[in-house]
Structures are given as C-alpha cells and as structure tokens.
Scaffold this active site. Structure first.
Site, short mmCIF file in Angstrom:
data_model
loop_
_atom_site.label_atom_id
_atom_site.label_comp_id
_atom_site.label_asym_id
_atom_site.label_seq_id
_atom_site.Cartn_x
_atom_site.Cartn_y
_atom_site.Cartn_z
N ARG A 236 -25.27 -21.88 12.34
CA ARG A 236 -26.36 -22.31 13.21
C ARG A 236 -26.18 -21.63 14.57
NH1 ARG A 236 -28.79 -23.50 9.30
NH2 ARG A 236 -29.63 -25.52 8.70
N GLU A 265 -35.00 -21.02 17.90
CA GLU A 265 -35.70 -20.29 16.82
C GLU A 265 -37.11 -20.84 16.70
OE1 GLU A 265 -33.47 -20.55 13.18
OE2 GLU A 265 -31.63 -19.82 14.12
N HIS A 283 -33.25 -15.72 10.61
CA HIS A 283 -32.77 -16.86 9.82
C HIS A 283 -33.21 -16.75 8.34
CE1 HIS A 283 -31.61 -21.40 10.05
NE2 HIS A 283 -31.29 -20.88 8.89
C1 DGY Z 1 -30.24 -24.14 5.35
O1 DGY Z 1 -30.61 -24.43 4.21
O2 DGY Z 1 -29.68 -24.96 6.08
C2 DGY Z 1 -30.51 -22.76 5.80
O3 DGY Z 1 -30.02 -22.48 7.05
C3 DGY Z 1 -31.98 -22.48 5.76
O4 DGY Z 1 -32.64 -23.29 6.69
#
Ligand code: DGY
Length: 323
Positions: A236, A265, A283
C-alpha cells in the site's frame, strides 16, 4: 422480500446480471458523483460489493440495514473493521485468488526497475537509438542478488519463490513471526528491518497497511539502504513516506524504485513523475482478466453467503458472526 445490493466499484457485468436474478441491484455510475449516489442507496442497502473506495463510519452512518460489505480485494484498509464489528456488519475479502498474479507483478516491477525497461522503451520509441547504449543507460543484475521482503504473507512467499528458484536470489524477510517451513524451503532468513534494509539489493514491500506500518519506510530507513539498492512497493502507498523517497531518489541515495501503489490514488500529478529512476504503475497488482474475474466471483460468493445466512468463506471480522 428481495434484498438490496449496491455495487460500488469493480464488478463484471455478467456477475451484476447474476446478482440481479435474486436481488435488487444498484450499480454506482463511475461517471457520476460517487458520494451522492452512495448516500441515496445506502439506507436501503443490505449488501455492498466493490473495491478501492474508502467506506468508513462517516459514510456508513445511514446504512441502517447493512449486513455485509464484500470487498473485491485482499487488502481491507479502506474499512474500519472494529466499527463494522461493533455494528454487526460482516466484512469479507478475496485472499488466495490473486496471490500468484500479484507476485508476478511484483517481480515484473523489480525487473523493470533493475533493467530500466520503461525508460529505455521510451528512448527507442522517441527515435533516440542511434548507436549502442553506453554505461549511462546500463541496468543492474538481478540473478544471484539479495531480495529482502517486508511482509512474508501469501504474496510475499510467492515473490520469494520467484526470487529463489527463478533467479537464485538470497531471501531475507521480516514478518510478525518467523516462518520455519518457508525458511527451510527457500533457505530464507528472518531478520529485523534494519538488517534487511542494510543487506538487500532489492527491498520489496508487501506488508498490509495499518497503524504500525504507516510510513514504515521514511528518510532514516532509506538512508539504511545500499546506494545501489532498489525499493519496490506492491503493498500500500502509505507504507512509504513519498516525500522522503523523492528526496532519496533525487539525491541518488538509492538507485531506483518501482511503485504500484501511492499515498493518494489515483495519482494524477506528483514530483515523482519527473524522475527517471522510478517506475510507476496504476495499482495493477491483481489486474489481469482471469484474476480480477476470479476475485469478483469470490466476492459474489461471500456476499450471497452472508445474505443467505451462511458463514462466508473469507470473513475478515469473525467476531461479527453470531452463530
Ligand atoms: C488488493 O486486492 O488488496 C489489491 O491491492 C487490489 O486492490
């Protein structure tokens, strides 16, 4: 009585159609104003399904009938788990189905940053390839180097296997506790963050975001990395202090970075964009046709389980489940 579902993001049309056979389904229009559409739909909603939207207590106060939020993601940092539990709202996620795809992306990002693929792709397409490239555009080796993984969960382990068996890398890792089986299989070594940062050629963040991991990589930690080190983040964005990273990259305190995730984001503008020694992605860890569909199917199964009174497979807050 048909129950009401709100699809707030990321669900293929075929699955929306499938849900419509049993439930009243409201799909939030991504072109419209998200907050006002959600506010209108929430008071009647029994289930929410989607991803990548913050849904905290301020958004959910009016959701008086809500039984479940089914997130089409493995990470659940956009929700306030304790608050949902207090209210008896089930939260589900989609682990496992995205593990290999996300690890593939992690490795692709590592390779791209090491061999400077986007930069050199742009160079060729700009018609600048007039003679053999020189040292100024050379990359760095991956094979046989040391890969430090911060967060040895499912995705971390899948990434470590790629490094160990595909590229003969030495594996270091941090985690909440040592993983003896993985250590045996991968010849991996558990260590503290400082040792990992000092000893790794590639540092890859795969940790979840929570209070203890927020800005875990800042100016001090970047200083601990080797000047030839490359930092990769597929966890993240807020795990890294981006201002400190910008500074470290500008001043070449580390060689490069590859980021799939950012503090904010979507990211439309950033000082990071002016740097050549960083690879930036929107992402896309799990973003393949097969994996996103598998995640959506799993999320639909979790949602319908709760609405049918059955315990869902992927319950994030089991305390909310009353037997
Ligand atoms: C998740 O599944 O947490 C990925 O980062 C996609 O959002």
């Amino acid at each position: 009585m048909r129950k009401n579902i709100v699809v707030f993001n990321r669900l293929p049309a075929a699955l929306v159609q499938q849900l419509s056979e049993t439930y009243n389904v409201t799909v939030i229009d991504p072109q419209g104003d998200f907050d006002s559409q959600l506010k209108r739909a929430l008071p009647e909603a029994h289930g929410l399904i989607g991803a990548s939207k913050r849904l905290g207590r301020e958004q959910l106060a009016e959701a008086q009938n809500l039984e479940v939020i089914s997130s089409v993601s493995v990470g659940y940092d956009s929700y306030e788990v304790d608050y949902l539990t207090e209210r008896g709202i089930m939260l589900t996620n989609t682990p496992d189905v995205l593990t290999q795809t996300t690890a593939d992306l992690g490795f692709a990002l590592l390779m791209s940053a090491a061999r400077r693929l986007p930069e050199l792709d742009a160079y060729v397409k700009a018609g600048q390839w007039h003679q053999s490239i020189g040292e100024a555009q050379f990359g760095t080796d991956v094979y046989g180097k040391t890969l430090g993984i911060i967060g040895m969960g499912r995705i971390g382990a899948a990434l470590a296997k790629r490094g160990r068996f595909g590229f003969d890398m030495n594996i270091l890792y941090t985690a909440n506790s040592p993983k003896p089986d993985l250590e045996k299989e991968l010849d991996a070594a558990f260590c503290d963050l400082k040792t990992l940062l000092q000893s790794s050629d590639f540092v890859c963040l795969v940790a979840p975001l929570n209070e203890s991991t927020y800005h875990m990589i800042g100016a001090y930690e970047l200083q601990l990395m080797q000047p030839s080190g490359i930092l990769i983040n597929i966890g993240r964005g807020p795990l890294i202090d981006e201002a400190a990273l910008y500074d470290a990259l500008c001043n070449e305190r580390i060689r490069g970075a590859g980021l799939d995730v950012f503090e904010r984001e979507p990211l439309e503008a950033s000082p990071l964009f002016s740097l050549k020694n960083i690879v930036t992605l929107p992402h896309i860890g799990s973003a393949t046709h097969e994996t996103r569909y598998a995640m959506a199917e799993r999320a639909v199964a979790n949602l319908t389980a709760v609405l049918n009174g059955t315990r869902p497979r992927d319950l994030v807050n089991p305390q909310a489940w009353a037997d």
